[in-house]
Design a protein around this motif. Structure first.
Motif, short mmCIF file in Angstrom:
data_model
loop_
_atom_site.label_atom_id
_atom_site.label_comp_id
_atom_site.label_asym_id
_atom_site.label_seq_id
_atom_site.Cartn_x
_atom_site.Cartn_y
_atom_site.Cartn_z
N LEU A 96 0.83 -1.21 0.00
CA LEU A 96 0.00 0.00 0.00
C LEU A 96 0.86 1.26 0.00
CD1 LEU A 96 -2.82 -1.05 2.50
CD2 LEU A 96 -2.97 -0.89 0.02
N GLU A 97 2.01 1.17 0.65
CA GLU A 97 2.93 2.31 0.70
C GLU A 97 3.92 2.27 -0.45
OE1 GLU A 97 4.76 1.89 4.48
OE2 GLU A 97 2.90 2.21 5.62
N LEU A 98 3.88 1.17 -1.24
CA LEU A 98 4.86 0.91 -2.30
C LEU A 98 6.28 1.10 -1.78
CD1 LEU A 98 3.36 2.16 -5.68
CD2 LEU A 98 3.73 -0.17 -4.89
N ASP A 99 6.53 0.48 -0.63
CA ASP A 99 7.85 0.51 -0.01
C ASP A 99 8.74 -0.49 -0.75
OD1 ASP A 99 10.07 0.56 1.57
OD2 ASP A 99 9.04 0.14 3.45
N LEU A 100 9.34 -0.02 -1.85
CA LEU A 100 10.06 -0.92 -2.75
C LEU A 100 11.33 -1.50 -2.15
CD1 LEU A 100 9.58 0.94 -6.15
CD2 LEU A 100 8.13 -0.74 -5.05
N GLU A 101 11.84 -0.89 -1.09
CA GLU A 101 13.04 -1.44 -0.45
C GLU A 101 12.75 -2.80 0.18
OE1 GLU A 101 14.85 1.24 2.27
OE2 GLU A 101 15.32 2.74 0.74
N ASP A 102 11.50 -3.01 0.57
CA ASP A 102 11.13 -4.25 1.24
C ASP A 102 10.27 -5.16 0.36
OD1 ASP A 102 12.43 -3.73 3.72
OD2 ASP A 102 10.86 -2.28 4.17
N LEU A 103 10.18 -4.84 -0.93
CA LEU A 103 9.41 -5.67 -1.86
C LEU A 103 10.31 -6.13 -3.01
CD1 LEU A 103 6.12 -3.57 -2.10
CD2 LEU A 103 6.37 -5.78 -0.95
N VAL A 104 10.09 -7.34 -3.46
CA VAL A 104 10.84 -7.88 -4.59
C VAL A 104 9.95 -7.81 -5.82
CG1 VAL A 104 12.00 -9.90 -5.54
CG2 VAL A 104 12.13 -9.43 -3.09
N ILE A 105 10.38 -7.05 -6.83
CA ILE A 105 9.58 -6.86 -8.03
C ILE A 105 9.97 -7.89 -9.10
CG2 ILE A 105 9.16 -5.31 -9.98
CD1 ILE A 105 9.28 -3.00 -8.09
N LYS A 106 8.96 -8.47 -9.72
CA LYS A 106 9.17 -9.36 -10.86
C LYS A 106 8.14 -8.99 -11.92
CE LYS A 106 10.95 -13.23 -8.09
NZ LYS A 106 12.30 -13.33 -8.63
N TYR A 107 8.38 -9.44 -13.15
CA TYR A 107 7.50 -9.12 -14.27
C TYR A 107 6.96 -10.43 -14.86
CZ TYR A 107 9.89 -4.69 -13.71
OH TYR A 107 10.41 -3.54 -13.18
N GLU A 108 5.64 -10.61 -14.79
CA GLU A 108 5.01 -11.83 -15.28
C GLU A 108 4.33 -11.52 -16.61
OE1 GLU A 108 2.65 -14.52 -12.52
OE2 GLU A 108 1.07 -13.86 -13.91
N ILE A 109 4.69 -12.27 -17.63
CA ILE A 109 4.19 -11.99 -18.98
C ILE A 109 3.62 -13.26 -19.61
CG2 ILE A 109 4.80 -11.28 -21.33
CD1 ILE A 109 6.93 -9.49 -20.11
N GLU A 110 2.36 -13.19 -20.05
CA GLU A 110 1.78 -14.26 -20.85
C GLU A 110 1.98 -13.89 -22.32
OE1 GLU A 110 -2.22 -15.29 -19.98
OE2 GLU A 110 -1.79 -15.80 -17.89
N ALA A 111 2.55 -14.79 -23.08
CA ALA A 111 2.87 -14.48 -24.47
C ALA A 111 2.62 -15.67 -25.38
CB ALA A 111 4.33 -14.03 -24.58
N GLU A 112 2.24 -15.36 -26.61
CA GLU A 112 2.17 -16.37 -27.66
C GLU A 112 3.46 -16.26 -28.47
OE1 GLU A 112 -0.70 -17.81 -31.35
OE2 GLU A 112 -0.99 -15.84 -30.44
N VAL A 113 4.18 -17.37 -28.63
CA VAL A 113 5.46 -17.32 -29.32
C VAL A 113 5.51 -18.36 -30.44
CG1 VAL A 113 6.69 -16.47 -27.29
CG2 VAL A 113 6.53 -18.93 -27.68
N VAL A 114 6.37 -18.07 -31.41
CA VAL A 114 6.63 -19.01 -32.50
C VAL A 114 8.13 -19.28 -32.51
CG1 VAL A 114 6.51 -19.43 -34.99
CG2 VAL A 114 4.69 -18.11 -33.87
N SER A 115 8.51 -20.55 -32.40
CA SER A 115 9.93 -20.91 -32.36
C SER A 115 10.52 -20.88 -33.77
CB SER A 115 10.09 -22.31 -31.76
OG SER A 115 9.60 -23.28 -32.67
N GLU A 116 11.83 -21.06 -33.84
CA GLU A 116 12.51 -21.11 -35.14
C GLU A 116 12.05 -22.31 -35.96
OE1 GLU A 116 14.41 -18.87 -36.47
OE2 GLU A 116 14.35 -17.57 -34.72
N ASP A 117 11.50 -23.33 -35.28
CA ASP A 117 10.96 -24.51 -35.98
C ASP A 117 9.49 -24.34 -36.32
OD1 ASP A 117 13.43 -25.76 -35.71
OD2 ASP A 117 12.91 -26.54 -33.73
N ASN A 118 8.98 -23.09 -36.18
CA ASN A 118 7.58 -22.76 -36.49
C ASN A 118 6.58 -23.45 -35.56
OD1 ASN A 118 7.99 -20.93 -38.67
ND2 ASN A 118 8.47 -22.68 -39.98
N GLU A 119 7.01 -23.79 -34.35
CA GLU A 119 6.10 -24.33 -33.34
C GLU A 119 5.51 -23.16 -32.56
OE1 GLU A 119 7.78 -27.32 -30.90
OE2 GLU A 119 8.34 -28.62 -32.57
N ARG A 120 4.18 -23.17 -32.43
CA ARG A 120 3.48 -22.08 -31.77
C ARG A 120 2.98 -22.54 -30.40
NH1 ARG A 120 0.93 -17.58 -34.01
NH2 ARG A 120 1.47 -18.42 -36.07
N GLY A 121 3.01 -21.63 -29.40
CA GLY A 121 2.50 -22.01 -28.09
C GLY A 121 2.29 -20.80 -27.19
#
Length: 210
Positions: free
Chosen positions: A157-182
């Protein structure tokens, strides 16, 4: 056994080892959201986040089914931010996340993440991005010290970043070099380095109810 045959077996063993290691690196995420009533939500969890619920708008309650377990989740709009708060079955707090657009992330983080996807995939589409705020874990006198749930919420609530660990969560659709999609869920650390990948087996609907 001729040399060619021995060489072929060696290659197969090495390939199997590499494939197994790669499979271990990429976990799997089974996910299904079930909308529930507030009365079905754990009371200790509701009490813990009462300050958020008081000011929250368009609040929704969910049970998230994942493989052989489930979690409880609240989604609400708090101070113009779309946040989700996730709890274990017993009502104890797991994590807090804020939904963001990619261009809202710090520029250096955007660069790191874009570089990762461009390097590792033929094509990619970032579908959902959340900043994850985790409680800090540290060792003091040889013992693991973790903030209590109440303290964790207060720091958020205070956004006290010194005591919080920030991470970034991303949902993505990707295509590999072998053209596999997921569809995958990627977790990046505070510096933008990729930490974890999960293949989304049963993908949650994109209609996040805020």
């Amino acid at each position: 056994m001729n040399l060619f045959f021995k060489y072929s077996i060696l290659l197969l063993v090495l390939f199997a080892h590499v494939s197994a290691s790669y499979a271990q690196e990429i976990g799997e995420k089974y996910e299904r959201e079930e909308k529930i009533k507030q009365e079905e939500f754990p009371k200790p969890a509701l009490k813990l986040i009462k300050p958020i619920l008081k000011k929250g708008k368009r609040t929704r309650y969910f049970k998230d089914h994942e493989a052989e377990t489930y979690f409880f989740e609240v989604k609400t709009i708090y101070k113009d931010e779309k946040i989700s708060i996730k709890f274990y079955k017993d009502g104890s707090l797991l994590d807090i996340e804020i939904l963001k657009e990619f261009n809202e992330l710090p520029e250096e983080i955007q660069e790191q993440i874009q570089q990762y996807f461009q390097t590792n995939y033929k094509k990619h589409n970032l579908n959902r991005i959340q900043i994850q705020y985790n409680r800090e874990k540290e060792y003091e006198d040889g013992e693991l010290e973790i903030d209590e749930d109440k303290e964790y919420v207060e720091e958020f609530l205070e956004l006290d970043l010194e005591d919080l660990v920030i991470k970034y969560e991303i949902e993505a659709e990707v295509v590999s070099e072998d053209n596999e999609r997921g569809f995958f869920e990627f977790l990046f650390g505070a510096e933008g380095k990729m930490e974890q990948i999960k293949k989304i087996i049963i993908r949650a609907d994109d209609n996040v109810l805020y």
